[in-house]
Design a protein around this motif. Structure first.
Motif, PDB file in Angstrom:
ATOM      1  N   PHE A  84       1.064  -1.221   0.193  1.00  0.00           N
ATOM      2  CA  PHE A  84       0.179  -0.256   0.217  1.00  0.00           C
ATOM      3  C   PHE A  84       0.815   0.950   0.432  1.00  0.00           C
ATOM      4  O   PHE A  84       1.716   1.202   0.945  1.00  0.00           O
ATOM      5  CB  PHE A  84      -0.952   0.206   0.769  1.00  0.00           C
ATOM      6  N   HIS A  85       0.146   2.033  -0.517  1.00  0.00           N
ATOM      7  CA  HIS A  85       0.870   3.611  -1.287  1.00  0.00           C
ATOM      8  C   HIS A  85       0.357   4.289   0.278  1.00  0.00           C
ATOM      9  O   HIS A  85      -0.632   4.554  -0.220  1.00  0.00           O
ATOM     10  CB  HIS A  85       0.989   3.883  -2.053  1.00  0.00           C
TER      11      HIS A  85
ATOM     12  N   ILE B 149     -10.219   8.314  -0.318  1.00  0.00           N
ATOM     13  CA  ILE B 149      -8.679   7.883  -0.012  1.00  0.00           C
ATOM     14  C   ILE B 149      -8.995   8.131   1.671  1.00  0.00           C
ATOM     15  O   ILE B 149      -9.774   9.223   1.635  1.00  0.00           O
ATOM     16  CB  ILE B 149      -7.852   8.244  -0.879  1.00  0.00           C
ATOM     17  N   PRO B 150      -8.804   7.229   2.191  1.00  0.00           N
ATOM     18  CA  PRO B 150      -9.199   7.342   3.958  1.00  0.00           C
ATOM     19  C   PRO B 150      -7.655   8.667   4.365  1.00  0.00           C
ATOM     20  O   PRO B 150      -6.634   8.827   3.956  1.00  0.00           O
ATOM     21  CB  PRO B 150      -9.217   5.989   4.131  1.00  0.00           C
TER      22      PRO B 150
ATOM     23  N   ILE C 131      -3.842   1.181  10.702  1.00  0.00           N
ATOM     24  CA  ILE C 131      -3.935   1.405   9.698  1.00  0.00           C
ATOM     25  C   ILE C 131      -4.511   0.675   8.561  1.00  0.00           C
ATOM     26  O   ILE C 131      -5.328   1.155   7.864  1.00  0.00           O
ATOM     27  CB  ILE C 131      -2.400   2.410   8.587  1.00  0.00           C
ATOM     28  N   ARG C 132      -4.169  -0.724   8.530  1.00  0.00           N
ATOM     29  CA  ARG C 132      -4.382  -1.736   7.876  1.00  0.00           C
ATOM     30  C   ARG C 132      -5.824  -1.654   7.132  1.00  0.00           C
ATOM     31  O   ARG C 132      -6.508  -1.973   6.457  1.00  0.00           O
ATOM     32  CB  ARG C 132      -3.516  -3.341   7.819  1.00  0.00           C
ATOM     33  N   PRO C 133      -6.956  -1.639   8.838  1.00  0.00           N
ATOM     34  CA  PRO C 133      -8.011  -1.751   8.265  1.00  0.00           C
ATOM     35  C   PRO C 133      -8.228  -0.724   8.032  1.00  0.00           C
ATOM     36  O   PRO C 133      -9.707  -1.088   6.740  1.00  0.00           O
ATOM     37  CB  PRO C 133      -9.125  -1.970   9.590  1.00  0.00           C
ATOM     38  N   HIS C 134      -8.206   0.070   7.672  1.00  0.00           N
ATOM     39  CA  HIS C 134      -9.302   1.341   6.847  1.00  0.00           C
ATOM     40  C   HIS C 134      -8.510   1.305   5.094  1.00  0.00           C
ATOM     41  O   HIS C 134      -8.941   1.857   4.548  1.00  0.00           O
ATOM     42  CB  HIS C 134      -8.096   3.082   7.629  1.00  0.00           C
TER      43      HIS C 134
ATOM     44  N   ARG D  53     -11.280  -1.365   3.365  1.00  0.00           N
ATOM     45  CA  ARG D  53     -12.635  -1.405   3.577  1.00  0.00           C
ATOM     46  C   ARG D  53     -13.176  -0.461   2.386  1.00  0.00           C
ATOM     47  O   ARG D  53     -12.030  -0.226   1.471  1.00  0.00           O
ATOM     48  CB  ARG D  53     -12.821  -0.936   4.472  1.00  0.00           C
ATOM     49  N   ASP D  54     -14.176  -1.066   1.873  1.00  0.00           N
ATOM     50  CA  ASP D  54     -14.743  -0.590   0.904  1.00  0.00           C
ATOM     51  C   ASP D  54     -15.250  -0.069   1.570  1.00  0.00           C
ATOM     52  O   ASP D  54     -15.062   1.616   0.223  1.00  0.00           O
ATOM     53  CB  ASP D  54     -15.816  -1.710   0.074  1.00  0.00           C
ATOM     54  N   LYS D  55     -15.774   0.366   2.512  1.00  0.00           N
ATOM     55  CA  LYS D  55     -16.802   2.243   2.078  1.00  0.00           C
ATOM     56  C   LYS D  55     -16.713   2.507   4.040  1.00  0.00           C
ATOM     57  O   LYS D  55     -16.213   1.478   4.790  1.00  0.00           O
ATOM     58  CB  LYS D  55     -18.323   1.663   2.346  1.00  0.00           C
ATOM     59  N   PRO D  56     -16.357   3.924   3.981  1.00  0.00           N
ATOM     60  CA  PRO D  56     -16.731   4.639   5.317  1.00  0.00           C
ATOM     61  C   PRO D  56     -18.081   4.004   6.128  1.00  0.00           C
ATOM     62  O   PRO D  56     -18.403   3.630   5.942  1.00  0.00           O
ATOM     63  CB  PRO D  56     -16.425   5.974   5.247  1.00  0.00           C
ATOM     64  N   ASN D  57     -17.169   3.355   7.470  1.00  0.00           N
ATOM     65  CA  ASN D  57     -18.215   2.865   8.329  1.00  0.00           C
ATOM     66  C   ASN D  57     -18.530   4.205   9.327  1.00  0.00           C
ATOM     67  O   ASN D  57     -17.979   4.134  10.859  1.00  0.00           O
ATOM     68  CB  ASN D  57     -17.777   2.147   9.816  1.00  0.00           C
TER      69      ASN D  57
END
Length: 171
Positions: A5-6, A89-90, A127-130, A133-137
């Motif tokens: 991931f970048h 982008i998170p 950070i990794r769970p963000h 994921r597909d959509k913000p929770n």
């Protein structure tokens, strides 16, 4: 095969930039660091491209300091979330100041997390769970806002912070 991931890291402090870069690289992230919100927007193509032009930025997450000259991390967050092609982008905000109203405002505007400086490996591990994921929770974000309290502030003296920085940089 695990995808690298970048992460785009934004901080006006060279010490904090080096620390966050080191922590992210230790966790196998590709890292780009810039020293201002305007340079982040330039890197993301928000300054030089039309809003309706489709562009692949290749950034999976942005982590930014809150307190920076010219453009705060909050201002950067709002510009990113206001862009039709960057809004997904998170964004994570970090600050050495534990101001509940500031934290709440950032989370309500779409920040995924709010880290207190100095950022630690345990923060980076969140950070990794963000990225997965597909959509913000929104419910999770709301619960996070309610769970942050002023007594969770990390207290470090300058000597300890310098020691942590030197240990991480020199390894």
């Amino acid at each position: 095969m695990d995808t690298q991931f970048h992460v785009l890291a934004v901080d006006d402090s060279i010490i904090d930039r080096k620390l966050i870069e080191r922590l992210l690289k230790t966790s196998s992230y590709q890292v780009t660091v810039v020293d201002s919100g305007s340079k982040a927007l330039e890197f993301l193509g928000l300054l030089s491209h039309e809003e309706n032009e489709v562009r692949e930025v290749g950034v999976n997450l942005i982590i930014t300091d809150y307190s920076m000259p010219e453009m705060t991390g909050y201002d950067l967050l709002r510009k990113i979330k206001g862009s039709s092609y960057l809004k997904d982008i998170p964004v994570i905000i970090m600050s050495s100041e534990n101001v509940p109203s500031r934290i709440n405002r950032c989370l309500e505007e779409g920040a995924e997390e709010f880290f207190l400086k100095p950022v630690q490996q345990s923060d980076v591990n969140r950070i990794r769970p963000h990225l997965m994921r597909d959509k913000p929770n929104t419910l999770k974000r709301k619960a996070m806002v309610e769970s942050i309290s002023p007594d969770k502030t990390r207290k470090y003296n300058n000597n300890n912070l310098c020691g942590i920085f030197l240990q991480n940089i020199c390894e």
